[in-house]
Design a protein around this motif. Structure first.
Motif, short mmCIF file in Angstrom:
data_model
loop_
_atom_site.label_atom_id
_atom_site.label_comp_id
_atom_site.label_asym_id
_atom_site.label_seq_id
_atom_site.Cartn_x
_atom_site.Cartn_y
_atom_site.Cartn_z
N SER A 50 0.81 -1.22 0.00
CA SER A 50 0.00 0.00 0.00
C SER A 50 0.85 1.28 0.00
O SER A 50 0.32 2.38 -0.07
N GLU A 51 2.18 1.12 0.07
CA GLU A 51 3.06 2.29 0.12
C GLU A 51 3.01 3.08 -1.19
O GLU A 51 2.82 2.52 -2.28
N ARG A 52 3.20 4.39 -1.08
CA ARG A 52 3.30 5.24 -2.25
C ARG A 52 4.76 5.34 -2.67
O ARG A 52 5.63 5.62 -1.86
N LEU A 53 5.02 5.09 -3.93
CA LEU A 53 6.39 5.09 -4.42
C LEU A 53 6.92 6.50 -4.64
O LEU A 53 6.17 7.40 -5.05
N ASN A 54 8.20 6.67 -4.37
CA ASN A 54 8.88 7.94 -4.59
C ASN A 54 9.99 7.73 -5.60
O ASN A 54 10.55 6.64 -5.73
N ARG A 55 10.32 8.79 -6.30
CA ARG A 55 11.40 8.72 -7.29
C ARG A 55 12.70 8.34 -6.58
O ARG A 55 13.05 8.92 -5.54
N GLY A 56 13.40 7.37 -7.12
CA GLY A 56 14.65 6.91 -6.51
C GLY A 56 14.50 5.70 -5.63
O GLY A 56 15.50 5.09 -5.23
N ASP A 57 13.25 5.30 -5.28
CA ASP A 57 13.06 4.08 -4.49
C ASP A 57 13.63 2.87 -5.23
O ASP A 57 13.60 2.81 -6.47
N GLU A 58 14.11 1.90 -4.46
CA GLU A 58 14.67 0.69 -5.05
C GLU A 58 13.76 -0.50 -4.75
O GLU A 58 13.41 -0.75 -3.60
N VAL A 59 13.39 -1.21 -5.80
CA VAL A 59 12.55 -2.40 -5.69
C VAL A 59 13.41 -3.61 -6.03
O VAL A 59 14.07 -3.64 -7.08
N LYS A 60 13.40 -4.60 -5.16
CA LYS A 60 14.14 -5.84 -5.41
C LYS A 60 13.19 -7.02 -5.40
O LYS A 60 12.33 -7.13 -4.53
N LEU A 61 13.36 -7.89 -6.40
CA LEU A 61 12.57 -9.11 -6.50
C LEU A 61 13.52 -10.29 -6.41
O LEU A 61 14.36 -10.48 -7.29
N PHE A 62 13.40 -11.05 -5.34
CA PHE A 62 14.25 -12.23 -5.15
C PHE A 62 13.55 -13.44 -5.78
O PHE A 62 13.06 -14.34 -5.11
N LEU A 63 13.50 -13.40 -7.12
CA LEU A 63 12.85 -14.44 -7.91
C LEU A 63 13.85 -15.00 -8.91
O LEU A 63 14.77 -14.29 -9.35
N SER A 64 13.66 -16.24 -9.31
CA SER A 64 14.51 -16.79 -10.36
C SER A 64 14.19 -16.08 -11.67
O SER A 64 13.08 -15.54 -11.86
N ASP A 65 15.16 -16.09 -12.59
CA ASP A 65 14.93 -15.46 -13.89
C ASP A 65 13.76 -16.10 -14.62
O ASP A 65 12.98 -15.43 -15.29
N GLU A 66 13.59 -17.41 -14.46
CA GLU A 66 12.50 -18.13 -15.12
C GLU A 66 11.14 -17.70 -14.57
O GLU A 66 10.18 -17.50 -15.32
N THR A 67 11.06 -17.55 -13.23
CA THR A 67 9.80 -17.11 -12.61
C THR A 67 9.46 -15.69 -13.03
O THR A 67 8.31 -15.37 -13.37
N PHE A 68 10.49 -14.83 -13.02
CA PHE A 68 10.26 -13.45 -13.43
C PHE A 68 9.79 -13.38 -14.88
O PHE A 68 8.83 -12.67 -15.21
N ALA A 69 10.45 -14.14 -15.76
CA ALA A 69 10.08 -14.13 -17.17
C ALA A 69 8.65 -14.63 -17.38
O ALA A 69 7.90 -14.09 -18.19
N LYS A 70 8.28 -15.66 -16.62
CA LYS A 70 6.93 -16.23 -16.74
C LYS A 70 5.87 -15.22 -16.36
O LYS A 70 4.89 -15.02 -17.10
#
Length: 347
Positions: A50-70
């Motif tokens: 529910s957070e509001r994003l600000n310019r410069g925020d960093e988002v990290k996804l700890f997912l495999s490349d295959e999961t992300f691609a899917k």
């Protein structure tokens, strides 16, 4: 692991809305599960979405490349430490655009007749795709950024209506234009050639009903259920009198001849102020008043259209969105469309 930095076009929206764009094929339950398990983080911390994003925020996804691609439903290629979207060849072609104005947030082009403003079918290539192709070629936007923000046209013109088309290059541009257009603070003016004799400036009202199956509209004088209010202003600029001769040719003239017989056909060049912007409004409204646009086979007069096609080789409707004025006083005008130039030149 994938890492993304929030830019100006992603800032201001909810985190979960951003994730749904980035991982468009993932169910919401998966996204919230990954947030709870801290497999998706915001600035290195656990987030609820529910957070509001600000310019410069960093988002990290700890997912495999295959999961992300899917779940991103994309093909991936390596780009340093990041993975970015590979756009299918031909999806956003680059062509020369007649650019009337451009700044950091908006782009105004002079759309030719025959070009769609936006897709009607999935396989269509419209002005929207050509504009994105231009922005990619100019490196104004990257393929990676298109995963979470897509530039888009803000107003629509019919396929065979030429003229000024506004596109938002940034989120700010899209939001500002949406607000201005919905509040009707943008004044839009058109040129058109119609069958009929209009002698005085007028403003007319009506109610428009659209048949989605036939993609046609009907304009009524009285308010009806499901009808949408419309308002159109127009003023005559010049007249073409069929049969009048000047050096052996018909002529476009500022005033009408002193004597007009019952058999004389007059066509009027109009300046139209589109006060409300509805689908097919100008074409259907003028036709309902008895002044169909020359070259318009959906709402127009077939006999008149055929006559102009034979004598002037008209290939489209004589309607152009030629001028836009914004609330801040900025005003932009498109040059007279080639088809108009050719026809009026012959007149």
């Amino acid at each position: 692991m994938q890492s993304f930095q929030i830019g100006k076009n992603e800032a201001g929206q909810r985190f979960d809305k951003y994730l749904k764009k980035l991982l468009s094929q993932a169910p919401a339950s998966f996204l919230y599960k990954m947030l709870r398990k801290k497999n998706i983080t915001l600035n290195g911390k656990k987030a609820a979405g529910s957070e509001r994003l600000n310019r410069g925020d960093e988002v990290k996804l700890f997912l495999s490349d295959e999961t992300f691609a899917k779940f991103a439903h994309i093909a991936l290629k390596s780009s340093g430490e990041h993975l970015c979207k590979t756009i299918p060849e031909g999806k956003y072609p680059y062509i020369h655009l007649d650019i009337i104005y451009e700044d950091d947030d908006i782009l105004i082009i002079n759309k030719p007749h025959g070009m769609l403003s936006q897709k009607a079918q999935p396989e269509d290539i419209s002005a929207n795709e050509y504009i994105i192709g231009y922005l990619l070629q100019q490196q104004t936007i990257t393929e990676e950024q298109l995963a979470t923000f897509t530039p888009s046209v803000c107003n629509r013109l019919d396929r065979n209506t030429s003229g000024l088309l506004i596109a938002g290059k940034s989120l700010k541009g899209l939001q500002d234009m949406a607000n201005e257009l919905s509040s009707r603070s943008v004044s839009k003016y058109y040129r058109c050639l119609v069958k009929g004799n209009l002698t005085e400036p007028q403003t007319r009202e009506g109610w428009l009903i659209k048949n989605e199956q036939t993609n046609q509209v009907q304009v009524l004088k009285s308010k009806v259920k499901d009808g949408r209010y419309i308002k159109t202003g127009y003023e005559p600029l010049a007249y073409y009198v069929k049969g009048a001769k000047r050096n052996g040719k018909g002529c476009l003239q500022k005033s009408q001849p002193a004597e007009i017989s019952d058999n004389t056909e007059i066509f009027t060049l109009l300046n139209v102020h589109l006060i409300t912007g509805r689908s097919h409004q100008i074409r259907a409204h003028l036709a309902s008043l008895g002044y169909p646009i020359v070259g318009d086979y959906k709402y127009g007069d077939r006999r008149a259209n055929d006559w102009f096609a034979r004598h002037f080789q008209i290939r489209t409707q004589m309607l152009q969105a030629y001028r836009i004025r914004f609330a801040d006083g900025r005003e932009f005008e498109a040059p007279l469309e080639r088809e108009f130039q050719r026809v009026l030149g012959k007149c």
